[in-house]
Design a protein around this motif. Structure first.
Motif, mmCIF file in Angstrom:
data_model
loop_
_atom_site.group_PDB
_atom_site.id
_atom_site.type_symbol
_atom_site.label_atom_id
_atom_site.label_comp_id
_atom_site.label_asym_id
_atom_site.label_seq_id
_atom_site.Cartn_x
_atom_site.Cartn_y
_atom_site.Cartn_z
ATOM 1 N N LYS A 1 17.133 3.333 7.058
ATOM 2 C CA LYS A 1 17.737 4.654 6.590
ATOM 3 C C LYS A 1 17.066 5.017 5.120
ATOM 4 O O LYS A 1 17.194 6.001 4.687
ATOM 5 N N VAL B 1 17.910 6.535 18.525
ATOM 6 C CA VAL B 1 17.937 7.391 17.282
ATOM 7 C C VAL B 1 19.156 8.338 17.367
ATOM 8 O O VAL B 1 19.587 8.649 16.365
ATOM 9 N N LYS C 1 21.241 8.436 13.941
ATOM 10 C CA LYS C 1 21.629 9.726 13.193
ATOM 11 C C LYS C 1 23.036 9.785 13.088
ATOM 12 O O LYS C 1 23.628 10.075 11.998
ATOM 13 N N ASP C 2 24.098 9.234 14.089
ATOM 14 C CA ASP C 2 25.452 9.239 13.700
ATOM 15 C C ASP C 2 25.906 8.394 12.841
ATOM 16 O O ASP C 2 26.716 8.581 11.833
ATOM 17 N N LEU D 1 20.127 9.399 9.885
ATOM 18 C CA LEU D 1 18.439 9.763 10.284
ATOM 19 C C LEU D 1 18.366 10.897 11.043
ATOM 20 O O LEU D 1 18.965 10.972 11.893
ATOM 21 N N LEU D 2 17.516 11.869 10.565
ATOM 22 C CA LEU D 2 17.518 12.903 11.414
ATOM 23 C C LEU D 2 16.508 12.728 12.711
ATOM 24 O O LEU D 2 15.419 12.162 12.678
ATOM 25 N N PRO D 3 17.058 13.052 13.799
ATOM 26 C CA PRO D 3 16.220 12.681 14.918
ATOM 27 C C PRO D 3 15.311 13.653 15.336
ATOM 28 O O PRO D 3 14.259 13.452 16.268
ATOM 29 N N GLN E 1 24.770 21.276 15.801
ATOM 30 C CA GLN E 1 24.971 20.078 16.365
ATOM 31 C C GLN E 1 25.395 20.491 17.871
ATOM 32 O O GLN E 1 25.973 21.331 18.076
#
Length: 254
Positions: free
Chosen positions: A87, A122, A126-127, A131-133, A207
């Motif tokens: 991260k 991924v 992200k959650d 981190l952007l998937p 989202q």
């Protein structure tokens, strides 16, 4: 009338009853018939799976079951926690590590199963860690496909080609027959994707949970001490008996 004929008639009768009353889903009933014929000795293992047209289909099915088992047993969550160190890394380095990992794993597990597993990883990254998937999904797909081409069992295509090759020549392809070529393609794809990283899609701004109002349909229930749910199985609880409720996950001891 021999016992084989009697057994076949009994199986056919059970099949008609199961299909007529829809006691189980049709796919489970179909597998029940295959299992019944196999266990009764009426057909050989090769004959039992002959309806799938190719043995590789069974292998692919087993690999998909393996992926689901990894998810249910928490291996995917454990793997995602191990990747949390990424991260704070630069985005390009995260991309390279993810591609190397997915490509390496897919050399020994079906690339389709690897993509399924890494998509879930991924999503967890992200959650939990932000981190952007969007920029990882396409590279994971490419790395899994090319990594799967490194070994015989890495992709379903190789298994099917090997089966056809064996049928016509009597020989089989080696497990690492084309590993060097596969590694060259995998390495080249990593270099190309890193060079064009800026052009990778960022993913949708909205989202999915917000776009489809999933929060209206998803609930988290905590079982407190003294609850009547303690000590009973899931199938005996109200959640299983209520047709409009689907349990997605059961977590014990965190």
């Amino acid at each position: 009338m021999t016992w084989e004929i009697i057994t076949v008639l009994l199986i056919i009768g059970a099949l008609i009853v199961l299909f007529a009353f829809e006691i189980f889903p049709m796919d489970k009933i179909s597998f029940f018939i295959i299992g019944a014929l196999l266990l009764s000795g009426l057909v050989s293992p090769e004959e039992a799976v002959s309806g799938f047209s190719n043995k590789a289909v069974i292998t692919i099915l087993c690999l998909m079951i393996l992926a689901i088992g990894l998810e249910e047993n928490g291996v995917i969550s454990w793997f995602a926690k191990g990747l949390k160190i990424l991260k704070n890394w630069p985005a390009v380095l995260v991309l390279i590590v993810i591609m190397i990992l997915s490509g390496s794993v897919s050399a020994f597990i079906s690339s389709t199963a690897v993509v399924i597993v890494f998509i879930k990883i991924v999503a967890e990254l992200k959650d939990k860690y932000g981190l952007l998937p969007g920029k990882l999904l396409l590279p994971i797909s490419f790395a899994s496909i090319l990594g799967g081409s490194c070994t015989l069992m890495g992709t379903s295509t190789n298994l099917i080609v090997n089966n056809i090759f064996m049928r016509y020549t009597g020989n089989t392809l080696g497990f690492f027959e084309f590993s060097m070529i596969g590694l060259i393609f995998l390495g080249t794809s990593i270099v190309i994707i890193v060079l064009f990283y800026a052009f990778l899609p960022k993913g949708p701004k909205d989202q999915l949970s917000e776009k489809y109002n999933l929060n209206k349909y998803l609930l988290t229930l905590k079982v407190n001490a003294g609850s009547p749910l303690i000590g009973i199985s899931l199938k005996d609880s109200f959640m299983f008996k209520e047709p409009e409720i689907t349990v997605l996950r059961l977590t014990r001891n965190h």
